[in-house]
Design an enzyme around this catalytic site. Structure first.
Site, PDB file in Angstrom:
ATOM      1  N   THR A  13       7.784   6.123   2.819  1.00 56.34           N
ATOM      2  CA  THR A  13       8.931   6.439   1.970  1.00 56.34           C
ATOM      3  C   THR A  13       9.536   8.042   1.897  1.00 56.34           C
ATOM      4  OG1 THR A  13       8.080   4.880   0.367  1.00 56.34           O
ATOM      5  CG2 THR A  13       9.707   6.477  -0.456  1.00 56.34           C
ATOM      6  N   ASP A  90       0.752   4.023   0.886  1.00 56.94           N
ATOM      7  CA  ASP A  90       0.151   2.760   0.692  1.00 56.94           C
ATOM      8  C   ASP A  90      -1.498   2.933   1.369  1.00 56.94           C
ATOM      9  OD1 ASP A  90       1.880   2.070  -0.608  1.00 56.94           O
ATOM     10  OD2 ASP A  90       2.666   0.545   1.015  1.00 56.94           O
ATOM     11  N   GLN A 274     -17.049  -2.342  -7.094  1.00 51.23           N
ATOM     12  CA  GLN A 274     -16.030  -2.524  -7.729  1.00 51.23           C
ATOM     13  C   GLN A 274     -15.373  -1.282  -8.526  1.00 51.23           C
ATOM     14  OE1 GLN A 274     -15.907  -6.645  -9.080  1.00 51.23           O
ATOM     15  NE2 GLN A 274     -16.710  -7.397  -6.878  1.00 51.23           N
TER      16      GLN A 274
HETATM   17  N1  ASP Z   1       5.294   1.205   1.735  1.00 50.04           N
HETATM   18  C1  ASP Z   1       5.353   2.734   1.982  1.00 50.04           C
HETATM   19  C2  ASP Z   1       4.200   3.099   2.967  1.00 50.04           C
HETATM   20  O1  ASP Z   1       3.143   3.186   2.405  1.00 50.04           O
HETATM   21  C3  ASP Z   1       5.259   3.389   0.482  1.00 50.04           C
HETATM   22  C4  ASP Z   1       5.126   4.819   0.429  1.00 50.04           C
HETATM   23  O2  ASP Z   1       5.436   5.594   1.441  1.00 50.04           O
HETATM   24  O3  ASP Z   1       5.137   5.364  -0.354  1.00 50.04           O
HETATM   25  O4  ASP Z   1       4.664   3.353   4.198  1.00 50.04           O
END
Ligand code: ASP
Length: 341
Positions: A13, A90, A274
């Site tokens: 992102t 992620d 967990q």
């Molecule tokens: N889906 C994106 C990624 O992990 C989310 C992000 O960058 O915050 O590449």
């Protein structure tokens, strides 16, 4: 003298902007970051950008990309004072953990960051994350890098990479380091807690050990699970079991027989919790005795991300002498506390 930082842009992102007509997010050419963020030129360090040819969502990052990043760092190790990896949020904790095992004898900062909102968004968290990460990536005292490990900087906190997990898809404060204190914090002043920083006691020369073996399975148990499913899973070398609390599992004789059978097939069983904080303590309850009986390995207070990437790194790695179990139980680069068993 200005410190030099190599910025490796992998995707995520942070490198996106909103197309205000269609409303969708698209990657922008990160090579043009200085036009987008002219304030970067005001930094006290010199920044060189190396964008991935094809920016990736971090769900597509894995061993090949970890090796690519490690190779880039290794090829540029002498020319730069620090490294900043921009990464999707992620799977950033997996990449940070994997790199911490692969980069041996690190004596320069490797900082990973990303953002929850694109850099082109009005309310973005990307700019602060990026600028402060550059600060940490170029922080030297008495000609020595202050940070000599792989760390994640996110939302005002600097954290040991292999202790982190992404716990929120919503909050700007998306990462947590539940079992290890923060390394630094940025407020009006940028602070570092030197007592918490990692120092390699071996003081070896820097090199990359890019061994990663993917023959690992991770399984979360749950009340009512059908143990017969264990018979259906393919044979693998390491099974990481994510069990309850401080290390408990169903007490039935079928559980023992099933796990013993897996062990008899030559599979190592690693046990992690967990719970997000705290860790495994074999023998605390009767329902954890089974693990000692079958010769399972305690993941102690390691995150799942660290346990998975550590197992990948150690499995069949010719550079490590001794058994997988002994090596796994060692603290390699600050990923595990020296508590309990
Ligand atoms: N889906 C994106 C990624 O992990 C989310 C992000 O960058 O915050 O590449």
């Amino acid at each position: 003298m200005k410190r030099k930082v190599l910025l490796i842009y992998t995707g995520g992102t942070i490198g996106m902007e909103k197309d205000y007509e269609s409303g969708s997010l698209r990657a922008f050419d990160f090579g043009n970051i200085f036009e987008k963020m002219p304030e970067m030129k005001l930094m006290e360090c010199e920044v060189f950008v190396h964008p991935f040819e094809q920016p990736l969502d971090s769900s597509d990052m894995g061993p090949d990309e970890w090796r690519m990043i490690a190779k880039l760092i290794s090829e540029n190790y002498d020319q730069y004072d620090g490294f900043l990896v921009l990464h999707g949020t992620d799977t950033m904790s997996y990449t940070a953990s994997a790199l911490s095992f692969m980069l041996k004898g690190l004596s320069k900062p490797v900082i990973l960051t990303g953002s929850q909102l694109p850099i082109g968004d009005l309310r973005t968290d990307a700019k602060e994350n990026l600028l402060t990460s550059l600060y940490y990536a170029s922080l030297y005292e008495n000609n020595e890098a202050v940070i000599q490990e792989v760390a994640i900087y996110f939302e005002y906190k600097l954290l040991r990479g292999n202790r982190t997990l992404k716990y929120s898809a919503e909050f700007f404060d998306a990462y947590s380091s539940p079992n290890y204190p923060i390394l630094g914090q940025s407020g009006v002043h940028l602070k570092i807690d030197k007592d918490n920083l990692w120092r390699d006691s071996l003081q070896s020369e820097f090199y990359v050990d890019d061994h990663i073996c993917e023959d690992i399975l991770f399984w979360r148990i749950f009340p009512g699970m059908n143990l017969n499913h264990f018979k259906e899973i393919p044979k693998m070398k390491v099974l990481i079991l994510q069990v309850f609390g401080s290390g408990t599992i169903f007490s039935s004789s079928k559980t023992f027989e099933t796990l013993q059978q897996i062990r008899n097939n030559g599979t190592e069983i690693v046990v992690v919790s967990q719970c997000i904080s705290g860790g495994i303590s074999f023998g605390k309850y009767e329902n954890s005795n089974i693990f000692a009986k079958i010769g399972a390995i305690s993941g102690k207070d390691m995150t799942a991300e660290a346990a998975i990437t550590k197992a990948m790194h150690l499995l069949n790695n010719p550079k490590y002498e001794g058994s997988f179990a002994d090596n796994f139980s060692e603290n390699i680069c600050g990923e595990i506390s020296e508590l309990g068993n």
